[in-house]
Design an enzyme around this catalytic site. Structure first.
Site, PDB file in Angstrom:
ATOM      1  N   GLU A 183       0.339  -1.402  -0.098  1.00 52.88           N
ATOM      2  CA  GLU A 183      -0.430  -0.080  -0.138  1.00 52.88           C
ATOM      3  C   GLU A 183       0.629   1.025   0.290  1.00 52.88           C
ATOM      4  OE1 GLU A 183      -3.331   0.430   2.929  1.00 52.88           O
ATOM      5  OE2 GLU A 183      -3.213   2.290   2.707  1.00 52.88           O
ATOM      6  N   LYS A 185       1.858   5.477  -0.228  1.00 46.61           N
ATOM      7  CA  LYS A 185       1.708   6.365   0.162  1.00 46.61           C
ATOM      8  C   LYS A 185       2.245   7.802   0.512  1.00 46.61           C
ATOM      9  CE  LYS A 185      -0.904   9.122   4.224  1.00 46.61           C
ATOM     10  NZ  LYS A 185      -1.363   8.989   5.908  1.00 46.61           N
ATOM     11  N   ASP A 257      -3.892  13.782   5.035  1.00 43.36           N
ATOM     12  CA  ASP A 257      -4.844  12.192   5.006  1.00 43.36           C
ATOM     13  C   ASP A 257      -6.363  12.490   5.244  1.00 43.36           C
ATOM     14  OD1 ASP A 257      -4.611   8.253   5.185  1.00 43.36           O
ATOM     15  OD2 ASP A 257      -5.467  10.009   4.052  1.00 43.36           O
ATOM     16  N   ASP A 296     -11.472   2.046   3.665  1.00 36.14           N
ATOM     17  CA  ASP A 296     -10.425   2.243   4.911  1.00 36.14           C
ATOM     18  C   ASP A 296     -10.613   3.152   4.887  1.00 36.14           C
ATOM     19  OD1 ASP A 296      -6.951   2.325   5.111  1.00 36.14           O
ATOM     20  OD2 ASP A 296      -7.819   2.353   6.816  1.00 36.14           O
TER      21      ASP A 296
HETATM   22  C1  DIG Z   1      -3.436   3.454   6.664  1.00 35.14           C
HETATM   23  O1  DIG Z   1      -4.287   3.362   4.655  1.00 35.14           O
HETATM   24  C2  DIG Z   1      -3.032   1.643   5.911  1.00 35.14           C
HETATM   25  C3  DIG Z   1      -3.585   0.873   7.474  1.00 35.14           C
HETATM   26  O2  DIG Z   1      -4.900   1.369   8.004  1.00 35.14           O
HETATM   27  C4  DIG Z   1      -3.228  -0.535   6.898  1.00 35.14           C
HETATM   28  O3  DIG Z   1      -1.978  -0.959   7.591  1.00 35.14           O
HETATM   29  C5  DIG Z   1      -3.968  -0.293   5.471  1.00 35.14           C
HETATM   30  C6  DIG Z   1      -4.884  -1.142   5.370  1.00 35.14           C
HETATM   31  O4  DIG Z   1      -5.837  -1.332   5.210  1.00 35.14           O
HETATM   32  N1  DIG Z   1      -4.435   1.080   5.601  1.00 35.14           N
HETATM   33 MN    MN Z   2      -4.948   6.976   4.142  1.00 36.32          MN
HETATM   34 MN    MN Z   3      -5.036   2.012   3.691  1.00 33.15          MN
END
Ligand code: DIG
Ligand code: MN
Ligand code: MN
Length: 395
Positions: A183, A185, A257, A296
Site C-alpha cells: 500500500e 502513500k 490524509d 479504509d
Molecule cells: C492506512 O491507509 C493503512 C493502514 O490502515 C493499513 O495497514 C492499510 C490496510 O488497509 N491501510
Molecule cells: Mn489514508
Molecule cells: Mn489504507
C-alpha cells in the site's frame, strides 16, 4: 447488492481500525471510547451489510500481549466470525503504531527493530492463514524519513525489497494461499515515505524474486495526496494484473490524509472509479476487479457512536448508488453513440495490422499518405461525452 459487468456480486469489507477509531489526532484527544477488543464492531458491520472485515494484529491485541492473552483474543475473534458469518479477507501488518517503529519498521536503520518487525509480521501471516485471509497488506506507514540524510537511501530500498521478498518466501515455504499487497502513500506519518505511489511500488515489485505473489493495495486518498489521478493508477495496476486489493475512501485534493467516507471527497472521480472497477475497460479488454470493496476511512472525530455507524453505512450507500449510475451510463444508447464518436473502440485495435511487421510498415507506408490537416480537424466530442457522464452522476 450491486453486481459487476459479469454479474458477480460486489462485496464489502471494512478495516476494524476504521469504525473503532477513537478520534485522537496530533492536535486533540480522542473524542470517542476506543474499542476494547470486544469485536462488537464485527457484529455491527454485519448489520450494515458488510461481508468481510480486516484487522492489524494490534487491532485485536496489544503487541505486548502474552501468548495466552493473544490466544484468548483470537478465540474471541473466531467466535464472532462463526456467529456472524463475516469473513476475514485481508490482514494488514502493523509496523507503525508502537514507538519501537518510530524510526521505521522494515527500513529501520536499527537491525534489531527490523528483526522484531519481521517476526511480528510472520506471526500475523500465520494468523492470516489460520483465519483464511488471502491478502496480506504491507502499508509503508513508517517506512520513510523526515530528513534526506537520515539513512542510506539505497540500503533502505534494498532492505525494503528484501523484507517483502522474505515475507513472500515464508508464505511460499508454508504453502499459504496468501498474496502480499503493498500500500503506497507519499507522506504522513513520515515526512517522505518509500514506495510513495502506485508507480514506485510497481517498479519495486517487478524487481522482487517473488513478484508473482506481490501486488498492490492502492488507497484513493493516498494517490490524490500526491496530486495523481487515482482511476488512472488503478487502470495501470489492473492492466499489469497487480490490483490485488483496494482501500476506498474520500479525499479533497493534495492535503493531509483525510480518510473521508468513500465519495465524500472527489465524487466525480469516485464515479469513474466505480465504473472501472465494476465494468472494466470500455472496450472489454480490461476485466472488472473481482476483489472486496474494502473501506479504509476514519469516521470524523466530530461524530458520536451514531455518526460512526452512519458513516460506515454511507460508504456502502455511495458505492451502491454509483454502481447503479455507472451501469445506466454504460447502457445508455447516447453514451454508446458518444463512445463511437470519440473513436474509443479504435484504441482497442493494435496500431500495426495483424501480420504487419514494423519493417514492412516502414517500407510500405509513407508519412505523406496521411492528410494530417484534415485529421487534425476531427471532433471527438469528448466534452459532450464527459457531459453525458455528469448527466448520469447528477441523475
Ligand atoms: C492506512 O491507509 C493503512 C493502514 O490502515 C493499513 O495497514 C492499510 C490496510 O488497509 N491501510
Ligand atoms: Mn489514508
Ligand atoms: Mn489504507
Amino acid at each position: 447488492m450491486a453486481k459487476d459487468k459479469n454479474g458477480n456480486e460486489v462485496k464489502y469489507s471494512f478495516g476494524l481500525w476504521t469504525v473503532n477509531w477513537a478520534g485522537g489526532d496530533p492536535f486533540g484527544a480522542p473524542t470517542r471510547p476506543w474499542n476494547d477488543y470486544n469485536f462488537d464492531s464485527i457484529r455491527k458491520l454485519k448489520e450494515i451489510g458488510a461481508h468481510a472485515f480486516t484487522f492489524h494484529d494490534d487491532d485485536a491485541f496489544p503487541p505486548t500481549a502474552t501468548d495466552a492473552e493473544r490466544s484468548e483474543a483470537i478465540a474471541k475473534l473466531k467466535k464472532v466470525i462463526n456467529e456472524t458469518g463475516i469473513v476475514c479477507e485481508m490482514t494488514p501488518f502493523n509496523g507503525f503504531s508502537h514507538p519501537v517503529f518510530k524510526e521505521g519498521g522494515f527500513i529501520s536503520s536499527n537491525r534489531e527493530v527490523r528483526r522484531y518487525g519481521l517476526i511480528k509480521t510472520l506471526r500475523h501471516v500465520d494468523l492470516a492463514a489460520e483465519l483464511g485471509a488471502t491478502t496480506f497488506v504491507l502499508w509503508n506507514g513508517r517506512e520513510g524519513a523526515e530528513y534526506d540524510n537520515s539513512k542510506d537511501l539505497g540500503d533502505a530500498h534494498a532492505r525494503y525489497a528484501e523484507a517483502i521478498d522474505t515475507v513472500a518466501d515464508y508464505i511460499k515455504a508454508k504453502g499459504y494461499d496468501i498474496r502480499i499487497a503493498l500500500e503506497p502513500k507519499p507522506n504522513e506519518p513520515r515526512g517522505d515515505m518509500l514506495l510513495p505511489t502506485i508507480g514506485h511500488a510497481l517498479a519495486v515489485i517487478d524487481s522482487l524474486d517473488n513478484s508473482d505473489i506481490v501486488g498492490l493495495n492502492p488507497e484513493v486518498g493516498h494517490e490524490q495526496m500526491a496530486n495523481l489521478n487515482f482511476t488512472h493508477g488503478i487502470a495501470l495496476a489492473m492492466y499489469l494484473g497487480k490490483l490485488f486489493h483496494i482501500d476506498l475512501n474520500g479525499q479533497n485534493g493534495a492535503k493531509f490524509d483525510q480518510d473521508l467516507v468513500f465519495g465524500h471527497g472527489d465524487l466525480k472521480e469516485a464515479f469513474f472509479l466505480v465504473d472501472l472497477l465494476n465494468n472494466g475497460g470500455i472496450n472489454g479488454n480490461l476485466q472488472p476487479y473481482t476483489g472486496y470493496r474494502h473501506f479504509d476511512y476514519k469516521p470524523s472525530r466530530t461524530e458520536s457512536d451514531a455518526g460512526v455507524w452512519e458513516s460506515a453505512r454511507a460508504n456502502i450507500e455511495i458505492y451502491e448508488t454509483l454502481s447503479k449510475k455507472a451501469e445506466n451510463y454504460r447502457k445508455d444508447p447516447k453514451t454508446i453513440e458518444l463512445f463511437k464518436r470519440a473513436k474509443i473502440d479504435q484504441l482497442g485495435q493494435p496500431t500495426l495490422a495483424a501480420g504487419e511487421s514494423v519493417v514492412d510498415f516502414r517500407n510500405s507506408v509513407s508519412q505523406y499518405d496521411f492528410d494530417i490537416d484534415t485529421i487534425g480537424k476531427e471532433d471527438y466530442g469528448l466534452v459532450e461525452l464527459h457531459q453525458q457522464a455528469i448527466r448520469h452522476i447528477l441523475g
